[in-house]
Design a protein around this motif. Structure first.
Motif, PDB file in Angstrom:
ATOM      1  N   GLY A 108       0.828  -1.201   0.000  1.00 54.67           N
ATOM      2  CA  GLY A 108       0.000   0.000   0.000  1.00 54.67           C
ATOM      3  C   GLY A 108       0.856   1.242   0.000  1.00 54.67           C
ATOM      4  N   GLU A 109       0.525   2.173   0.883  1.00 52.08           N
ATOM      5  CA  GLU A 109       1.252   3.432   0.992  1.00 52.08           C
ATOM      6  C   GLU A 109       2.286   3.407   2.105  1.00 52.08           C
ATOM      7  N   SER A 110       2.473   2.253   2.716  1.00 48.85           N
ATOM      8  CA  SER A 110       3.384   2.169   3.853  1.00 48.85           C
ATOM      9  C   SER A 110       4.838   2.223   3.401  1.00 48.85           C
ATOM     10  N   ARG A 111       5.652   2.906   4.207  1.00 47.04           N
ATOM     11  CA  ARG A 111       7.081   2.953   3.942  1.00 47.04           C
ATOM     12  C   ARG A 111       7.828   1.824   4.644  1.00 47.04           C
ATOM     13  N   TYR A 112       7.165   1.116   5.549  1.00 46.89           N
ATOM     14  CA  TYR A 112       7.838   0.130   6.383  1.00 46.89           C
ATOM     15  C   TYR A 112       7.393  -1.304   6.105  1.00 46.89           C
ATOM     16  N   LEU A 113       6.172  -1.480   5.654  1.00 45.59           N
ATOM     17  CA  LEU A 113       5.687  -2.823   5.367  1.00 45.59           C
ATOM     18  C   LEU A 113       5.986  -3.172   3.917  1.00 45.59           C
ATOM     19  N   ILE A 114       6.604  -4.337   3.731  1.00 46.39           N
ATOM     20  CA  ILE A 114       7.062  -4.749   2.393  1.00 46.39           C
ATOM     21  C   ILE A 114       6.228  -5.935   1.918  1.00 46.39           C
ATOM     22  N   GLU A 115       5.719  -5.821   0.716  1.00 47.79           N
ATOM     23  CA  GLU A 115       4.929  -6.904   0.125  1.00 47.79           C
ATOM     24  C   GLU A 115       5.813  -7.926  -0.582  1.00 47.79           C
ATOM     25  N   ARG A 116       6.826  -7.437  -1.315  1.00 46.28           N
ATOM     26  CA  ARG A 116       7.669  -8.347  -2.082  1.00 46.28           C
ATOM     27  C   ARG A 116       9.031  -7.718  -2.317  1.00 46.28           C
ATOM     28  N   VAL A 117      10.060  -8.576  -2.307  1.00 40.06           N
ATOM     29  CA  VAL A 117      11.417  -8.166  -2.654  1.00 40.06           C
ATOM     30  C   VAL A 117      11.895  -9.067  -3.787  1.00 40.06           C
ATOM     31  N   GLN A 118      12.279  -8.458  -4.899  1.00 39.52           N
ATOM     32  CA  GLN A 118      12.753  -9.214  -6.055  1.00 39.52           C
ATOM     33  C   GLN A 118      14.203  -8.845  -6.329  1.00 39.52           C
ATOM     34  N   ILE A 119      15.058  -9.873  -6.331  1.00 46.31           N
ATOM     35  CA  ILE A 119      16.489  -9.677  -6.559  1.00 46.31           C
ATOM     36  C   ILE A 119      16.868 -10.385  -7.854  1.00 46.31           C
ATOM     37  N   GLU A 120      17.483  -9.648  -8.750  1.00 43.21           N
ATOM     38  CA  GLU A 120      17.930 -10.217 -10.022  1.00 43.21           C
ATOM     39  C   GLU A 120      19.433 -10.025 -10.143  1.00 43.21           C
ATOM     40  N   GLN A 121      20.116 -11.118 -10.409  1.00 47.15           N
ATOM     41  CA  GLN A 121      21.571 -11.071 -10.549  1.00 47.15           C
ATOM     42  C   GLN A 121      21.949 -11.643 -11.911  1.00 47.15           C
ATOM     43  N   ARG A 122      22.707 -10.889 -12.674  1.00 49.64           N
ATOM     44  CA  ARG A 122      23.109 -11.308 -14.009  1.00 49.64           C
ATOM     45  C   ARG A 122      24.624 -11.453 -14.053  1.00 49.64           C
ATOM     46  N   MET A 123      25.057 -12.599 -14.594  1.00 52.72           N
ATOM     47  CA  MET A 123      26.481 -12.847 -14.760  1.00 52.72           C
ATOM     48  C   MET A 123      26.864 -12.530 -16.198  1.00 52.72           C
ATOM     49  N   THR A 124      27.819 -11.653 -16.374  1.00 54.94           N
ATOM     50  CA  THR A 124      28.290 -11.283 -17.699  1.00 54.94           C
ATOM     51  C   THR A 124      29.770 -11.609 -17.826  1.00 54.94           C
ATOM     52  N   ASP A 125      30.206 -11.739 -19.067  1.00 56.06           N
ATOM     53  CA  ASP A 125      31.615 -11.998 -19.325  1.00 56.06           C
ATOM     54  C   ASP A 125      32.374 -10.676 -19.264  1.00 56.06           C
ATOM     55  N   VAL A 126      33.341 -10.590 -18.375  1.00 56.40           N
ATOM     56  CA  VAL A 126      34.075  -9.351 -18.165  1.00 56.40           C
ATOM     57  C   VAL A 126      34.794  -8.925 -19.439  1.00 56.40           C
ATOM     58  N   PHE A 127      35.349  -9.885 -20.164  1.00 57.18           N
ATOM     59  CA  PHE A 127      36.094  -9.537 -21.375  1.00 57.18           C
ATOM     60  C   PHE A 127      35.160  -8.998 -22.456  1.00 57.18           C
ATOM     61  N   GLU A 128      33.955  -9.533 -22.502  1.00 60.86           N
ATOM     62  CA  GLU A 128      33.013  -9.032 -23.499  1.00 60.86           C
ATOM     63  C   GLU A 128      32.574  -7.609 -23.170  1.00 60.86           C
ATOM     64  N   THR A 129      32.255  -7.360 -21.895  1.00 62.72           N
ATOM     65  CA  THR A 129      31.735  -6.041 -21.515  1.00 62.72           C
ATOM     66  C   THR A 129      32.829  -4.987 -21.423  1.00 62.72           C
ATOM     67  N   ARG A 130      34.046  -5.382 -21.016  1.00 61.81           N
ATOM     68  CA  ARG A 130      35.099  -4.393 -20.796  1.00 61.81           C
ATOM     69  C   ARG A 130      36.057  -4.251 -21.981  1.00 61.81           C
ATOM     70  N   VAL A 131      36.114  -5.244 -22.862  1.00 59.91           N
ATOM     71  CA  VAL A 131      37.072  -5.197 -23.976  1.00 59.91           C
ATOM     72  C   VAL A 131      36.352  -5.134 -25.318  1.00 59.91           C
ATOM     73  N   TYR A 132      35.510  -6.121 -25.581  1.00 64.31           N
ATOM     74  CA  TYR A 132      34.925  -6.226 -26.919  1.00 64.31           C
ATOM     75  C   TYR A 132      33.829  -5.193 -27.155  1.00 64.31           C
ATOM     76  N   ARG A 133      32.993  -4.945 -26.153  1.00 69.50           N
ATOM     77  CA  ARG A 133      31.929  -3.965 -26.344  1.00 69.50           C
ATOM     78  C   ARG A 133      32.465  -2.569 -26.649  1.00 69.50           C
ATOM     79  N   PRO A 134      33.464  -2.070 -25.904  1.00 69.34           N
ATOM     80  CA  PRO A 134      34.026  -0.762 -26.282  1.00 69.34           C
ATOM     81  C   PRO A 134      34.606  -0.739 -27.690  1.00 69.34           C
TER      82      PRO A 134
END
Length: 671
Positions: free
Chosen positions: A605-631
């Protein structure tokens, strides 16, 4: 015509006949006939390899209009790799006969498969650079066609194909450039002429670096591995098994061709460079494998780790031979070949088992599997044995190979009295540390893969309704698992056959010991897995009898479902997933893996303290692709956008371009 040449000619004829059958047979007979023909082709190629390994000479010359005469004359080393590729071809072809469906049963698909197998077998048979490069490129193009068969079903296949084609052409360019430099120095494209030039000149050093990087790209080494996690998960199971189990071995053959046959007297810094490349690939590959939840992605990164260990062994052999530590160098080279054979067996079995899981569930995400042990017992057994070998545990082929590598590194570190001994005293212990770290992480990785996929309870409806793979697919799985155990328990005969193909005096390198065990007299070590297994079995029998007697007297209530988390009422959602299992490792190596996390909190609802749901998404990427090849790709894209302005449709501008180009040519000619 010698027996070797006749066998090579028979191989080409069989390949042509099977390709013709793939294009002319009706759909009903296409898969069984083409699959059986592929098995026959691999068997003929294995015969050719065995003839070459026994020292029978001979050459087959094929005249072409454009490339001239192509010469194929495998030596002992080439014959060994022909046998390795052929074994993988037999297993994958038997599997493909039953698993092929949809686009994989097309005429072009089966024709590309046959030519792919034949070209992989011709690369180790090539006697000159032109023949080698043509067979290499044919192998690459056929694998591209096989990968692209599912582009209409999944959009990700097109992206994977583009990445693979780009990296493959880069590999081809580097290999061709390296061979061109050697041909310029030797004055010939023949491998025999190149082997006579020796080393020591800067041209040879440049050629070595070009060839090493080119072959490393095909062998999936860091940082040229970025195509691997994209391509192997998208390829059909037999194709992925052949690419990981056989095609990457062609890259290993190229490295051995340079370091053992063409330029065997390389300086020590060559070995240091190869060891650094292999060690980095091994650690990075197994780290990525240990934290990924996709089964095929996990296996793909594991291949990078395995090939890293192979190149680590090759580098140790080159370094030690440059310092005249012949015994340790021979043991390191022997371990490289044993690692290659072992990887061909267990990685082929693992990819075929992953294909069987996908065939039964349409799923390869470990987080959605589970409980497959009861539903797919044959697949579970084969995958388990192959996983034990991938983790280098007794009594498997992986244990024998990595034990040999450790022994060579340990004994190689005892060199003293030379200025380069300081390098060895650092490189060899680091190599031991790499092997130990990768072995521990590999054990964690495959415990995760097997435990999450086959044990506990199904995490999806697809896993709950899975059925065992068809008989034709199970035959390949069982054959691969049996070969892994045989090589692990009785390594002596295989090691002696390998030594005869690699070394001039094999008896000085490897000898039989105990019950078909193996010993290395040069460094004074031996391994007899059969005797160890027999002793363990004898010690285990009384323990098993005692446990059986005690369990009968004190019966306990057992959960309805084994591996159910401690009770029959536990829900699948309460079990570990592959992601949660690997989370501690992700946090430990956070600075290396660089995962991206997104946390979304939904308030009530409008509450700042009561939580209905927490969704955590973690993505694994290839460091060489993101830091070397993408640039790099971003820079290339910006350059392309700027280059568009040069083509604005104005005939006056095009005439100006032509005038400026003509002036430049005239100035260059005048100078």
């Amino acid at each position: 015509m010698t027996a070797l040449a006749a066998s090579l000619l028979t191989e080409l004829i069989v390949a042509a006949v099977v390709v013709l059958g793939a294009f002319t047979l009706p759909a009903r007979w296409r898969s069984p006939v083409s699959g059986l023909g592929s098995v026959v082709l691999s068997a003929v190629a294995a015969t050719t390899g065995i003839l070459a390994m026994t020292g029978i000479g001979g050459a087959l010359s094929v005249r072409t209009t454009l490339a001239g005469a192509l010469t194929f004359a495998p030596d002992r080393l080439g014959g060994l790799f022909m046998v390795i590729v052929s074994l993988v071809g037999v297993l994958a072809s038997l599997y493909a006969m039953r698993s092929a469906r949809g686009a994989e049963t097309s005429r072009s698909g089966w024709a590309a498969w046959v030519v792919f197998l034949a070209s992989m077998q011709l690369v180790p048979a090539a006697a000159d650079m032109v023949s080698f490069l043509l067979a290499w490129e044919l192998m690459t193009l056929c694998s591209v066609l096989l990968l692209a068969t599912g582009h209409r079903l999944r959009s990700s296949v097109a992206s994977a194909t583009i990445w693979y084609l780009a990296m493959s052409q880069l590999s081809f360019f580097l290999v061709a450039a390296g061979f061109a430099v050697l041909a310029g120095v030797a004055g010939s494209t023949s491998f025999a002429a190149v082997a006579a030039i020796g080393s020591g000149s800067w041209q040879v050093d440049v050629a070595f670096v070009l060839l090493l990087v080119g072959f490393a790209a095909k062998a999936e080494l860091v940082p040229l591995h970025v195509w691997v996690p994209r391509v192997l998960p998208e390829a059909p199971a037999p194709v992925a098994a052949a690419m990981s189990g056989a095609m990457v071995k062609v890259g290993v053959y190229g490295a051995l061709l340079v370091c053992v046959r063409l330029l065997p007297a390389g300086p020590p810094w060559w070995g240091v460079l190869i060891m650094a490349l292999g060690g980095a690939s091994a650690v990075y590959g197994i780290l990525q494998a240990s934290v990924n939840s996709g089964l095929k992605v996990l296996l793909a990164y594991s291949t990078t780790e395995n090939m890293g260990l192979v190149f680590l062994a090759v580098g140790a052999a080159v370094l030690l031979r440059g310092l005249d530590a012949t015994a340790a160098a021979d043991a390191a080279l022997m371990s490289a070949v044993l690692l290659t054979i072992s990887h061909a067996l267990f990685k082929t079995t693992l990819f075929l088992a992953a294909g069987a899981i996908e065939h039964a569930t349409d799923e390869t995400n470990l987080d959605r599997l589970g409980g497959l042990l009861r539903r797919m017992p044959w697949t579970a057994a084969a995958f388990g044995i192959a996983a034990l070998s991938a983790a280098a545990l007794p009594i498997t082929s992986g244990f024998v190979a990595e034990w040999t590598l450790l022994q060579s590194l340990i004994h190689g570190s005892r060199i003293s009295g030379t200025p380069v001994a300081v390098i060895v005293s650092v490189a060899m212990p680091l190599g031991v540390a790499v092997v130990a770290l990768t072995a521990g992480l590999a054990l964690l990785t495959f415990v995760k893969a097997y435990g999450i996929a086959f044990l506990a309870r199904p995490r999806s409806a697809e896993a709950a309704t899975a059925v065992e793979a068809p008989l034709g697919m199970r035959v390949s799985l069982v054959a691969g698992a049996v070969a892994i155990i045989l090589l692990g328990v009785l390594p002596g005969p295989a090691a002696q056959a390998v030594a005869s193909a690699v070394f001039t005096n094999p008896a000085e390198v490897v000898r039989s010991a105990g019950l078909a065990g193996v010993s290395f007299p040069g460094i004074g070590v031996l391994l007899d897995p059969a005797t160890l297994a027999l002793i363990v079995a004898l010690l285990a029998v009384p323990v098993l009898i005692l446990v059986s007697i005690v369990s009968r007297r004190h019966r306990s209530r057992v959960s309805e479902l084994p591996w159910g988390g401690g009770g029959s009422r536990a829900r699948p959602r309460m079990q570990y997933t592959a992601t949660s299992y690997a989370e501690p490792l992700v946090r430990v190596f956070d600075d290396v893996l660089k995962p991206s996390r997104d946390v979304q909190v939904t308030h009530l609802g409008e509450s700042r303290y009561l939580i209905e749901r927490v969704q955590i998404e973690q993505r694994m990427t290839d460091v060489f692709e993101t830091r070397v090849y993408r640039p790099l790709l971003n820079v290339a894209e910006r350059f392309g956008v700027l280059a568009r302005h040069a083509q604005n449709g104005s005939i006056h501008r095009y005439l100006a371009y032509s005038f400026v180009a003509l002036v430049i040519v005239l100035v260059v000619v005048a100078l």
